[in-house]
Design an enzyme around this catalytic site. Structure first.
Site, PDB file in Angstrom:
ATOM      1  N   HIS A 178       0.572 -13.821  -5.419  1.00  0.00           N
ATOM      2  CA  HIS A 178       1.733 -13.560  -4.566  1.00  0.00           C
ATOM      3  C   HIS A 178       1.745 -12.062  -4.266  1.00  0.00           C
ATOM      4  O   HIS A 178       1.384 -11.255  -5.138  1.00  0.00           O
ATOM      5  CB  HIS A 178       3.052 -13.884  -5.299  1.00  0.00           C
ATOM      6  CG  HIS A 178       3.422 -15.325  -5.327  1.00  0.00           C
ATOM      7  ND1 HIS A 178       3.951 -15.924  -6.448  1.00  0.00           N
ATOM      8  CD2 HIS A 178       3.401 -16.283  -4.362  1.00  0.00           C
ATOM      9  CE1 HIS A 178       4.216 -17.194  -6.182  1.00  0.00           C
ATOM     10  NE2 HIS A 178       3.887 -17.440  -4.933  1.00  0.00           N
TER      11      HIS A 178
ATOM     12  N   CYS B  95       9.489 -11.449  -9.916  1.00  0.00           N
ATOM     13  CA  CYS B  95       9.454 -12.907  -9.709  1.00  0.00           C
ATOM     14  C   CYS B  95      10.767 -13.549 -10.128  1.00  0.00           C
ATOM     15  O   CYS B  95      11.151 -14.587  -9.601  1.00  0.00           O
ATOM     16  CB  CYS B  95       8.334 -13.544 -10.522  1.00  0.00           C
ATOM     17  SG  CYS B  95       6.718 -12.957 -10.113  1.00  0.00           S
TER      18      CYS B  95
HETATM   19  N1  ARG Z   1       4.336 -20.168 -12.385  1.00  0.00           N
HETATM   20  C1  ARG Z   1       4.827 -19.679 -11.128  1.00  0.00           C
HETATM   21  C2  ARG Z   1       3.894 -20.100 -10.016  1.00  0.00           C
HETATM   22  O1  ARG Z   1       2.709 -20.112 -10.215  1.00  0.00           O
HETATM   23  C3  ARG Z   1       4.987 -18.183 -11.163  1.00  0.00           C
HETATM   24  C4  ARG Z   1       5.637 -17.612  -9.935  1.00  0.00           C
HETATM   25  C5  ARG Z   1       5.664 -16.125  -9.902  1.00  0.00           C
HETATM   26  N2  ARG Z   1       6.485 -15.673  -8.853  1.00  0.00           N
HETATM   27  C6  ARG Z   1       6.293 -14.598  -8.063  1.00  0.00           C
HETATM   28  N3  ARG Z   1       7.194 -14.267  -7.207  1.00  0.00           N
HETATM   29  N4  ARG Z   1       5.142 -13.974  -8.054  1.00  0.00           N
HETATM   30  O2  ARG Z   1       4.309 -20.434  -8.930  1.00  0.00           O
END
Ligand code: ARG
Length: 264
Positions: free
Chosen positions: A162, A257
């Site tokens: 992300h 996150c």
């Molecule tokens: N386990 C989550 C996923 O893989 C983690 C999300 C992390 N969020 C972020 N905004 N980077 O989707």
């Protein structure tokens, strides 16, 4: 600044959708609750206000509120999650925001968009990360929904899937990035926009240092970042607030996150 958080009562590693997640290395329940308390306390000390959405047992990743969608004034642009396991979260968020009077918008179902995880605002400029979760095809839709310049960046590293895991704009001049996450073309765009590009080290990347919340001159970041990182940011006038995030890192996320920005 006000953000949305989600209590971590049901956070656990139940599936693997990014390289940080290992079902065999589940989160420690009591540690998670302690870290969540500390996170809220640190936000409070850094002047970040917060609201909470009710957690749902069916969605262990709901703690990562940044992915529900993107807030722009009273507009909620709803996420279309790539992975089935998280799809229900954006519907719960939509219900929550509708109730608060937000108008909901969405992209076509087949076009993945993972909310603020991949869309970061810096005043009237928007940065979109694509290639791992959000699809490149989302870019023209977002351009139409938002007013301002939109800069798209392809993400190439599976660990930094992300945009908010590898890119943190502090202000119009300065950005912190994890340099192993972008293409040459992406690096060109970043260097063209920002006059100061601070690069994270391997130690910082291991604790997702770019995944920080910036509130004016205050930065909330996970514990374990390098001294150089702190010195660089302090030299730019920032105050650093560290908080333990090791349990959330098991799920592939840290401070940013766990925060969906409602107002700057
Ligand atoms: N386990 C989550 C996923 O893989 C983690 C999300 C992390 N969020 C972020 N905004 N980077 O989707």
């Amino acid at each position: 600044m006000e953000i949305l958080t989600c209590a971590s009562d049901y956070f656990r590693i139940e599936y693997e959708i990014n390289p940080w997640m290992k079902v065999s290395d589940n989160a420690d329940k009591s540690e998670v609750l302690i870290q969540y308390r500390k996170l809220l306390d640190t936000f409070f000390r850094a002047g970040v206000k917060f609201k909470g959405i009710e957690p749902d047992f069916k969605f262990p990743d709901m703690v990562y509120t940044a992915n529900y969608g993107f807030i722009n004034n009273k507009k909620f642009i709803k996420a279309n999650f790539k992975y089935e396991q998280r799809r229900g979260e954006s519907a719960l968020a939509e219900k929550y925001f509708r109730h608060l009077g937000y108008k909901s918008y969405s992209l076509p179902d087949s076009i993945y968009f993972e909310g603020e995880g991949d869309l970061l605002a810096l005043e009237d400029t928007y940065f979109v990360g694509w290639g791992k979760r959000t699809m490149k095809e989302a870019v023209p839709y977002l351009k139409e929904m938002l007013n301002g310049e939109l800069i798209d960046l392809e993400l190439i590293n599976p660990y930094y899937y992300h945009l908010d895991t590898c890119f943190a704009p502090l202000n119009k001049k300065t950005v912190v990035i994890n340099p192993n996450s972008f293409t040459d073309k992406g690096m060109e765009k970043i260097n063209k926009y920002f006059s100061n590009v601070i690069l994270t080290s391997e130690q910082d990347n291991k604790v997702l240092a770019c995944n920080m919340v910036v509130n004016g001159k205050n930065i909330v970041v996970g514990e374990g970042v390098s001294d150089k990182f702190k010195t660089d940011l302090r030299a730019h006038g920032y105050t650093i607030f560290e908080t333990p995030m090791s349990q959330y890192i098991k799920g592939g996320g840290s401070v940013k996150c766990c925060s969906l920005i409602l107002t700057i």
